[in-house]
Design a protein around this motif. Sequence first.
Motif, PDB file in Angstrom:
ATOM      1  N   ALA A  45       0.828  -1.220   0.000  1.00 18.73           N
ATOM      2  CA  ALA A  45       0.000   0.000   0.000  1.00 18.73           C
ATOM      3  C   ALA A  45       0.855   1.259   0.000  1.00 18.73           C
ATOM      4  O   ALA A  45       0.416   2.301  -0.471  1.00 18.73           O
ATOM      5  N   CYS A  46       2.076   1.161   0.511  1.00 21.44           N
ATOM      6  CA  CYS A  46       2.941   2.340   0.638  1.00 21.44           C
ATOM      7  C   CYS A  46       3.948   2.442  -0.497  1.00 21.44           C
ATOM      8  O   CYS A  46       4.919   3.186  -0.393  1.00 21.44           O
ATOM      9  N   THR A  47       3.715   1.702  -1.596  1.00 25.05           N
ATOM     10  CA  THR A  47       4.682   1.686  -2.685  1.00 25.05           C
ATOM     11  C   THR A  47       4.927   3.094  -3.249  1.00 25.05           C
ATOM     12  O   THR A  47       3.990   3.821  -3.551  1.00 25.05           O
ATOM     13  N   VAL A  48       6.202   3.449  -3.355  1.00 24.40           N
ATOM     14  CA  VAL A  48       6.613   4.662  -4.066  1.00 24.40           C
ATOM     15  C   VAL A  48       7.747   4.255  -5.008  1.00 24.40           C
ATOM     16  O   VAL A  48       8.233   3.120  -4.956  1.00 24.40           O
ATOM     17  N   LEU A  49       8.139   5.156  -5.888  1.00 26.84           N
ATOM     18  CA  LEU A  49       9.276   4.874  -6.756  1.00 26.84           C
ATOM     19  C   LEU A  49      10.502   5.616  -6.235  1.00 26.84           C
ATOM     20  O   LEU A  49      10.417   6.776  -5.833  1.00 26.84           O
ATOM     21  N   GLN A  52      12.348   2.683  -9.383  1.00 31.79           N
ATOM     22  CA  GLN A  52      12.145   1.343  -8.838  1.00 31.79           C
ATOM     23  C   GLN A  52      11.055   1.383  -7.766  1.00 31.79           C
ATOM     24  O   GLN A  52      11.052   2.286  -6.922  1.00 31.79           O
ATOM     25  N   ALA A  53      10.170   0.396  -7.794  1.00 31.62           N
ATOM     26  CA  ALA A  53       9.127   0.337  -6.771  1.00 31.62           C
ATOM     27  C   ALA A  53       9.731  -0.122  -5.454  1.00 31.62           C
ATOM     28  O   ALA A  53      10.385  -1.170  -5.397  1.00 31.62           O
ATOM     29  N   VAL A  54       9.539   0.673  -4.401  1.00 33.72           N
ATOM     30  CA  VAL A  54      10.011   0.298  -3.068  1.00 33.72           C
ATOM     31  C   VAL A  54       8.866   0.510  -2.075  1.00 33.72           C
ATOM     32  O   VAL A  54       7.894   1.206  -2.366  1.00 33.72           O
ATOM     33  N   ARG A  55       8.990  -0.106  -0.904  1.00 35.82           N
ATOM     34  CA  ARG A  55       7.990   0.071   0.137  1.00 35.82           C
ATOM     35  C   ARG A  55       8.439   1.192   1.065  1.00 35.82           C
ATOM     36  O   ARG A  55       9.462   1.067   1.757  1.00 35.82           O
ATOM     37  N   ALA A  56       7.665   2.262   1.093  1.00 35.20           N
ATOM     38  CA  ALA A  56       8.053   3.427   1.892  1.00 35.20           C
ATOM     39  C   ALA A  56       8.062   3.124   3.386  1.00 35.20           C
ATOM     40  O   ALA A  56       8.736   3.806   4.149  1.00 35.20           O
ATOM     41  N   CYS A  57       7.315   2.079   3.810  1.00 33.19           N
ATOM     42  CA  CYS A  57       7.311   1.745   5.249  1.00 33.19           C
ATOM     43  C   CYS A  57       8.598   1.054   5.654  1.00 33.19           C
ATOM     44  O   CYS A  57       8.890   0.928   6.837  1.00 33.19           O
ATOM     45  N   GLN A  58       9.356   0.563   4.656  1.00 33.05           N
ATOM     46  CA  GLN A  58      10.608  -0.145   4.934  1.00 33.05           C
ATOM     47  C   GLN A  58      11.820   0.675   4.496  1.00 33.05           C
ATOM     48  O   GLN A  58      12.933   0.167   4.499  1.00 33.05           O
ATOM     49  N   THR A  72       9.124   9.297  -6.305  1.00 30.79           N
ATOM     50  CA  THR A  72       7.843   9.571  -6.965  1.00 30.79           C
ATOM     51  C   THR A  72       6.727   8.938  -6.151  1.00 30.79           C
ATOM     52  O   THR A  72       6.763   7.739  -5.858  1.00 30.79           O
ATOM     53  N   THR A  73       5.742   9.752  -5.769  1.00 30.92           N
ATOM     54  CA  THR A  73       4.574   9.247  -5.059  1.00 30.92           C
ATOM     55  C   THR A  73       3.370   9.323  -5.994  1.00 30.92           C
ATOM     56  O   THR A  73       3.467   9.857  -7.094  1.00 30.92           O
ATOM     57  N   ILE A  74       2.244   8.826  -5.522  1.00 32.64           N
ATOM     58  CA  ILE A  74       1.043   8.861  -6.356  1.00 32.64           C
ATOM     59  C   ILE A  74       0.695  10.288  -6.757  1.00 32.64           C
ATOM     60  O   ILE A  74       0.188  10.526  -7.859  1.00 32.64           O
ATOM     61  N   GLU A  75       1.006  11.254  -5.892  1.00 34.09           N
ATOM     62  CA  GLU A  75       0.691  12.643  -6.220  1.00 34.09           C
ATOM     63  C   GLU A  75       1.452  13.098  -7.468  1.00 34.09           C
ATOM     64  O   GLU A  75       1.024  14.040  -8.141  1.00 34.09           O
ATOM     65  N   GLY A  76       2.586  12.433  -7.771  1.00 32.99           N
ATOM     66  CA  GLY A  76       3.384  12.823  -8.931  1.00 32.99           C
ATOM     67  C   GLY A  76       3.426  11.780 -10.021  1.00 32.99           C
ATOM     68  O   GLY A  76       4.129  11.954 -11.030  1.00 32.99           O
ATOM     69  N   ALA A  77       2.712  10.684  -9.847  1.00 31.19           N
ATOM     70  CA  ALA A  77       2.805   9.578 -10.819  1.00 31.19           C
ATOM     71  C   ALA A  77       2.369  10.012 -12.214  1.00 31.19           C
ATOM     72  O   ALA A  77       2.937   9.569 -13.219  1.00 31.19           O
ATOM     73  N   CYS A  93      -5.737   0.692  -1.755  1.00 31.69           N
ATOM     74  CA  CYS A  93      -4.473   0.120  -2.243  1.00 31.69           C
ATOM     75  C   CYS A  93      -4.028   0.706  -3.567  1.00 31.69           C
ATOM     76  O   CYS A  93      -2.941   0.401  -4.037  1.00 31.69           O
ATOM     77  N   GLN A  94      -4.894   1.498  -4.208  1.00 32.39           N
ATOM     78  CA  GLN A  94      -4.682   1.771  -5.635  1.00 32.39           C
ATOM     79  C   GLN A  94      -3.466   2.644  -5.919  1.00 32.39           C
ATOM     80  O   GLN A  94      -2.848   2.518  -6.978  1.00 32.39           O
ATOM     81  N   ALA A  95      -3.084   3.515  -4.990  1.00 26.64           N
ATOM     82  CA  ALA A  95      -1.871   4.307  -5.207  1.00 26.64           C
ATOM     83  C   ALA A  95      -0.673   3.372  -5.364  1.00 26.64           C
ATOM     84  O   ALA A  95       0.132   3.505  -6.292  1.00 26.64           O
ATOM     85  N   GLY A  96      -0.587   2.418  -4.465  1.00 27.29           N
ATOM     86  CA  GLY A  96       0.512   1.456  -4.536  1.00 27.29           C
ATOM     87  C   GLY A  96       0.444   0.610  -5.791  1.00 27.29           C
ATOM     88  O   GLY A  96       1.468   0.317  -6.420  1.00 27.29           O
ATOM     89  N   GLN A  97      -0.766   0.224  -6.174  1.00 24.43           N
ATOM     90  CA  GLN A  97      -0.921  -0.576  -7.389  1.00 24.43           C
ATOM     91  C   GLN A  97      -0.410   0.223  -8.606  1.00 24.43           C
ATOM     92  O   GLN A  97       0.323  -0.305  -9.454  1.00 24.43           O
ATOM     93  N   ILE A  98      -0.821   1.485  -8.692  1.00 23.26           N
ATOM     94  CA  ILE A  98      -0.446   2.296  -9.859  1.00 23.26           C
ATOM     95  C   ILE A  98       1.068   2.496  -9.905  1.00 23.26           C
ATOM     96  O   ILE A  98       1.680   2.440 -10.979  1.00 23.26           O
ATOM     97  N   LEU A  99       1.701   2.675  -8.760  1.00 29.89           N
ATOM     98  CA  LEU A  99       3.150   2.881  -8.778  1.00 29.89           C
ATOM     99  C   LEU A  99       3.890   1.598  -9.115  1.00 29.89           C
ATOM    100  O   LEU A  99       4.869   1.625  -9.861  1.00 29.89           O
TER     101      LEU A  99
END
Lengths: 159, 729
Positions: free
Chosen positions: A46-50, A54-60, A72-77, A101-107
């Motif tokens: 759910a927290c996926t950003v680029l 590269q897709a990474v988990r922002a919580c990790q 890159t976050t969903i706000e800038g995708a 979940c869709q922000a993470g899915q899109i990224l």
Amino acid sequence: MPHPLIVNRQQVTVTADADKPLLWVLREQLHMPGTKFGCGAGLCGACTVLLDGQAVRACQTPVSAAVGHQITTIEGAGALPAGERLVEAWKAVDVPQCGYCQAGQILSATALLTANPKPTDADIDAAMSGNICRCATYIRIRHAIRQAAGLADATGDAA
Amino acid sequence: MTRTIPLPPVDRRGFLAASLLSAGVLGFDASLAFAETPGGGAVPINAFIRIDAQNRVTIGAKNPEIGQGIRTMLPMLIAEELDVTWDQVTIEQTLADDKIYGLQVAGGSTATPNNWLPMRQVGAAARAMILAAAAQAWDVDAATLTTHAGTVAHAASNRTAPYAAFARGAAMQTAPDLTNVVLKAPAHFTIIGQSKPGVDTPKIVTGKPLFGIDVDLPGMIYAAMVKAPTHGGTLITHDDSAAKAVKGVIAIVALNSGQVPAGKCDTLAVVADSWWTAKQARGLIAATWDDAALRGFSTAGYERAAAATLGKTPEADLFNAGDVTAALASAAKVVTADYSYPFLAHGTLEPQNCTARWTGGKLEIWAPTQNPGGGRKETAAMLGLNAEDLTIHMTRIGGGFGRRLMNDYMVMAGQIARAVPGRPIKLLFDRTDDLRNDYYRPAGWHRFTAGLDAQGALVAFKDHFVTFGSDGKPARAAEMSAHEFPGPVVPHVHYGATYMPTNLMTGWLRAPTSNAMGFVFQGFLDEVAAAAGLDLPELMRRTLGAPRDLPAEKGRPMLHTGRARGVIDAVCKLAGWTGAKPAAGTGRGFGFYFSHRGYFAEVVDITMVDPTTVRVDKVWVVGDVGSQIINPVNARHQVQGGVIDGIAQALIGQKIEQVDGAITAENFHQFPLMRIDGAPRDIAVEFLVTDFPPTGLGEPSLPPVVPALANAIAAATGKRLRSLPLQLT
């Protein structure tokens, strides 16, 4: 300590402990709530950003590890070519149910199409299997990715 | 335009609450009804509708949105009868206020049956008020006016004007009696029955704040919690000195989640300037809990107790007909089997959370709740407030599935807010808190015995249901209907139940009770069908018999055997069901279930990838939810989502386990949710249109897929899996 970040092509400096996850810096300090908290353990996506595409988990991802990288976050995708096509396809297919979940899915899909513009069904399932959709919009996620990639709908998401 | 009153047949089941809103809705000061301040000089016509000078129409969506599409669907009903175009409509969430809006709940697939007429009446009433204002302005008879796309026309004088021209005049009109307003004939629908994408989709795909967790208020602070490790445990002592010393920590608040007796505490909330800080600091708290009496509860213990109980006489009689003992003794064939299913968590992807601000003895709340009315009552009671001292904003919800019918997070956030007055606080569970502090779908065990006569007809049926409860009564969501099919159509029946104690909180999970009963009854009936030399669809046809209503508990929907037969026949046709033996390594299974007023029959095709791995290839679904599919695209999505949710319950190892009184699952590696690579590639969905009032779709597609899948595995492998989650070893 201060961390100079590049978020959606904008430079910002945040003060936080070095190990504070990027997720909470984005949500609490930069007031960008699009990146979602789901599991805190890199299990749901759910927290996926680029990070540099590269897709990474922002919580990790500790905020200190994001310094010097393009975030890159969903706000800038939508400013990325693949991201823009995916956002439009997501709307056209009306993918979301609850939408959480869709922000993470899109990224994750943006990273996929940037690296692999014409993915096979197996490529899509492999690239997207780290992102849980509790509402199970998976048939439409496949459809929207194929649509954004210019591939015919072969997903069973018939109108 | 001539409008007829197409009154649907008066519903003898009594589930159309036509007068639901008639008491307060139009007399209310509509300007207060919207969560946001009206902009642009928009004029409120009633509590749901505002019209601005540009003829844009703002429609209030009254129910919580959990992904079921209600924020889109209820306004569609209003817009249809208001006779505006969907393009000119903007949708806003209303406040939670049942005095104005009636029941505001996302649960039980009830929104469609409860609102199908009332929401249309709201739109039609506003249209009538606009017509009355236009008639006054033009000095003509209102009956000579027509409307189209948000404009009023008077053909005789060749005049037209937008609704906006009459909005102020309309607002001055006396509201008509909602039950007498004229509704459109379905043939004239221009919005109902057309696919409308989710109204929030553009915001979702660009990351705009929508959800409870996204609430961001000036000066907001955050709370993480330490809860008793066993459900029902209470705080004895705690040392929070180390946590208090952490930079950024503001307060530690001991509170009662509502799950332990008044005067006790079961939770410590750490309040800090960042949730991350609060979560780190909570790890420094040392607490002791009074839970010795609760540590004896365990999954292994429940299983032992259930196994020992199934063969005994049930504690409670649910249903008795004929003489089942004698009928079984004289039956030509007797089939018996034990079925079971585990506790389940909801696993909403948005963890439970709630934001609250205490100001001058009043509480303002922003909550992702499916049940704001229940939350208002419980929170007011816990804090000693009057119900009207609470203002509740409903946020979009990142998954409900029944978890958010409960309001523990609101009760807790209210207590935290009171401890730090004037500052908004956001309480957020982490994933482990969420999985370990759920209201679980209760586990259950069934011992079935069926008797067939020499012709293969089902003449006797017995079930001993063992589940959880106390004092001879089932726990929340652990009940079984006395009229569970096939009881009402079999001459000799006994349904009995025994209730075991548990310390776990139980609750409603999407298609509550049905998600389990569908599996056990349709799985066992598949075995009975085989013993009778039939397939399950044919056994169902024979046992359903002639079209009629079967009995149900008072006030509960009755199963109409003709509608059941309709979807069974249709799905067999759609899937090309022949009952023939499947090709090696593949299987096909069938399931039917009636729940939440919806009739669903489903066929599942599987391939055995290897002896222990099942791949679901395709699912065929036929549903009957009445005369009108309101938003077809969303209807299909709800059904597909429900089917995949059911497959997840069956196939990917979902179960909540308990050791020494406490839940063991920590995160999604121990309570898996379906991922894209396990989801079928194709789910074909068809709806039968029948002459019954429209009913809901959030739930009834889920139950049949679970037995259909188990039955397909039996067809493919010869192994009958009678326990969820299904496991081939």
